[in-house]
Motif scaffolding. Structure first.
Motif: not given
Length: 720
Positions: A448-451, A407-413, A467-469, A438-443
């Motif tokens: 995205a999970f919080i939203r 996940l650290s290599f790509n925080l949008e996966r 996230k800061k970690g 199933k959501s279309q949330t990106a970033g």
């Protein structure tokens, strides 16, 4: 009769002692031959079979020899051919092979079609024992079945069948996983759900063979009449259903030779029980019992100490193991500071040895081997795995750590985040994760999970902290990343919660994390760490199936039975490991654990070292109960070396001899240099990258650590 023994002494150089000769001559009726470690039981069995054929003119086809494993059957077949090259071969096989023949005959007679779901049967790949158990586990517990749970569950089902526990009682039994008895019951229903088509595993063959011999008189007579003499080896590891099969086969003549050692019965978890041997005369009232008590393998110190040690068990035959061998060296007891010190001590001791194939490192749990695999591989020390612990590298904890890193290599996966969010101790539900997927949330996945999902304030704060970690992970070395995952990202806390929920042993899960930290310590990047895991997994497979020459053996105590080595290290001898906490709470389990410790000790011929450590990860550790028992015996006899010091020491000076001719200057290590390694012989340096030498030897390529090479002068230049 003496002519036979004199003949074999002249032609083979084999001289049997009085008890061994008696075991050869006692051919009629039941015989229980109790053979202490190193007492020459295999030689005695082979000579007994040869005597039956040569002297008593028994047709070899009328003799059946049953062994514990296919490897044992192959070994005895080879030995018999070497001892008696002019005689026709005898049928050496496992009890499972014999049971399969009986069960297959029974099913064909009954018109039942069957499909073997174990051992590479001919059915579809999806219809395997593992697949069926995983399916039922998911159905009953509503969760995926981890590999370690699958192994424990399969062993549990095997055990209750071998103990001949009626299926009606299975659901009452306490098993290694929640509702294990119910899963076992559903497993049996699944295998019989198609009329006229039966799915069978190896244990079913045993159960079916016993049933056939008990209920079908014609079939029983057919198989009874095939053999006039039966011999069974390693019978302390035989289960009740296996003993019953043998009882049926010898019912009409009683010519049975059972070779066993109740002091080496270490498989009760597979259904074996030494009580059957202790009550042998209840089954065979006219049986003769002989004891082969002379040990030909080990030194005086080892035999005398182990003989006293095993006497602490109460449920056993009273045997007096002895030897006429000379003294070799005192048994070594060494307590070091921590597991790393233990690893370092053994590694440097191995670097000083030339005959590595006569050395073994023995441990209670296979998980102990992984750090040794990593270090031996790094140091270029060849090793053979008696038990290939390839399951470590595919364990779900290892996969979790790699996913955290990915996940650290790509925080949008989103796909990777969805696999680990349930392991972050945020207490989100599976339905929340599904909604996010199933959501279309990106970033950024944390934002995205919080939203996307309705969360409580405390959950949001945790995710923002995580996230800061992740913002600092890319700049960290792998060791620090694992530590951050364990503690800062809440993974270890989540593991503890999961262990309590599903009955996992939390200490085992943290041991895996400790091992990963050990492997990660010298690594610089996460990619390097991941590649190292793949390389070690391959090295384990090679060490199991294609071992190098002159390799040290790594084995569990269980798998070491039957083997012998000049020098043996028994490691991790800590309270809670051997005996385990469960062992200490049950007298029968404690006695079996003591037998297991005894098996480990009696593998050594000349030098036995018992190792423990004072602390692990800052936590104080106690020595094994058994280690303390041995210490007491040695102090009583004053035959002890490197006894527990007043203050446990860290490993700083291994005392390994430095080669005065060895290369000590790093500038001399250049590509193309011809060198001589003290173990592998002559080779050529083919690469030097990141303090790692790659050397091509005649039959293998090895990577060596430059610091180690220089520290002890491991390599010499070839004089041209």
């Amino acid at each position: 009769m003496s002519d036979f023994f004199e003949r074999k002494k002249k032609t083979l150089g084999i001289e049997l002692n009085e008890v061994q000769q008696q075991a050869v001559l006692q051919t009629e009726g039941p015989l229980l031959l109790l053979a202490c470690p190193g007492s020459g039981k295999t030689t005695t069995m082979i000579m007994r079979i040869g005597y039956l054929i040569e002297e008593k003119r028994v047709n070899p086809k009328r003799i059946k020899a049953i062994t514990f494993s296919r490897a044992s059957a192959a070994d005895m077949t080879e030995r018999f051919a070497r001892f008696f090259p002019a005689l026709p071969t005898v049928d050496f096989s496992t009890i499972h092979s014999l049971a399969f023949m009986i069960a297959r005959t029974y099913m064909e007679k009954e018109g039942v079609n069957f499909e073997l779901i174990e051992g590479g049967g001919n059915g579809p790949k999806s219809m395997t024992k593992s697949f069926i158990l995983k399916t039922i586990y998911k159905e009953v517990l509503n969760d995926d079945c981890p590999d370690d749970e699958l192994g424990s569950l399969a062993t549990f089902i095997s055990s209750i069948k071998n103990e001949m526990i009626p299926e009606a009682k299975w659901q009452e039994l306490k098993g290694p996983v929640e509702q294990a008895g119910r899963i076992a019951h559903k497993y049996e229903q699944y295998k019989t759900k198609t009329p006229g088509q039966l799915l069978v595993d190896f244990d079913d063959m045993l159960v079916m063979a016993e049933k056939a011999l008990r209920l079908d008189e014609d079939l029983a007579a057919h198989f009874r009449n095939k053999f006039d003499y039966l011999l069974t080896d390693e019978s302390q590891d035989t289960s009740l259903v296996q003993h019953k099969i043998i009882e049926h086969l010898v019912a009409h003549h009683g010519n049975l030779c059972v070779v066993a050692d109740d002091d080496q019965s270490i498989y009760t978890w597979r259904g074996a029980d030494p009580i059957y041997l202790l009550e042998f005369k209840k089954v065979y009232p006219d049986a003769t019992i002989l004891m082969m008590e002379r040990n030909y393998r080990s030194s005086k110190e080892i035999v005398e100490t182990t003989a006293k040690f095993i006497k602490r068990n109460k449920k056993r035959y009273l045997k007096e193991m002895y030897t006429k061998n000379d003294s070799a060296s005192p048994i070594v007891l060494k307590q070091v500071e921590d597991p790393n010190s233990q690893l370092a001590y053994i590694t440097y001791e191995l670097l000083a040895e030339k005959e590595l194939q006569d050395i073994a490192i023995l441990f209670r749990n296979n998980s102990s081997s992984t750090m040794y695999v990593s270090e031996l591989h790094r140091r270029g020390i060849p090793f053979y795995m008696k038990d290939a612990d390839d399951k470590f590298f595919t364990h779900w904890v290892v996969e979790d750590i790699l996913n955290f890193m990915r996940l650290s290599f790509n925080l949008e996966r989103k796909d990777v985040f969805s696999k680990i969010i349930l392991k972050m101790n945020v207490f989100v539900s599976r339905s929340m994760v599904t909604k996010f997927e199933k959501s279309q949330t990106a970033g950024n996945v944390f934002d995205a999970f919080i939203r996307t999902v309705d969360l409580q304030d405390r959950q949001i704060k945790k995710l923002e902290s995580y996230k800061k970690g992740y913002e600092v992970i890319p700049d960290m070395r792998p060791l620090r990343v694992i530590q951050l995952i364990r503690h800062d990202l809440g993974y270890e806390a989540a593991l503890k919660s999961r262990a309590e929920k599903f009955g996992f042993r939390f200490e085992h899960l943290t041991e895996i994390l400790d091992t990963l930290e050990g492997i990660a310590t010298p690594m610089r990047t996460m990619i390097e760490f991941a590649n190292q895991l793949k390389e070690l997994e391959q090295a384990v497979q090679n060490a199991k199936f294609n071992p190098p020459e002159n390799a040290v053996t790594l084995s569990t105590f269980h798998s070491a039975k039957g083997l012998e080595f000049r020098r043996v290290f028994m490691i991790d001898l800590q309270k809670g490991i051997i005996p385990s906490e469960e062992d200490e709470s049950n007298m029968e389990a404690l006695e079996e654990a003591r037998r297991l410790f005894y098996v480990g000790m009696t593998r050594a011929k000349e030098r036995l070292e018992l190792l423990s450590f004072q602390q692990d990860n800052g936590k104080s550790k106690e020595d094994s109960l058994f280690l303390n028992e041995v210490r007491g015996l040695l102090l009583g006899s004053k035959e002890v070396k490197n006894q527990l010091p007043n203050k446990p020491t860290s490993f700083t000076n291994p005392g390994i001899p430095i080669n005065p001719k060895g290369i000590m200057d790093s500038t001399e290590l250049v590509v193309g240099l011809q060198i001589i390694h003290r173990v592998f012989g002559q080779g050529e340096i083919t690469a030097l990258v990141n303090n790692q030498l790659t050397i091509q030897f005649d039959k293998m390529q090895k990577e060596l650590d430059v610091d180690t090479v220089l520290k002890i002068g491991l390599l010499e230049k070839v004089d041209l």
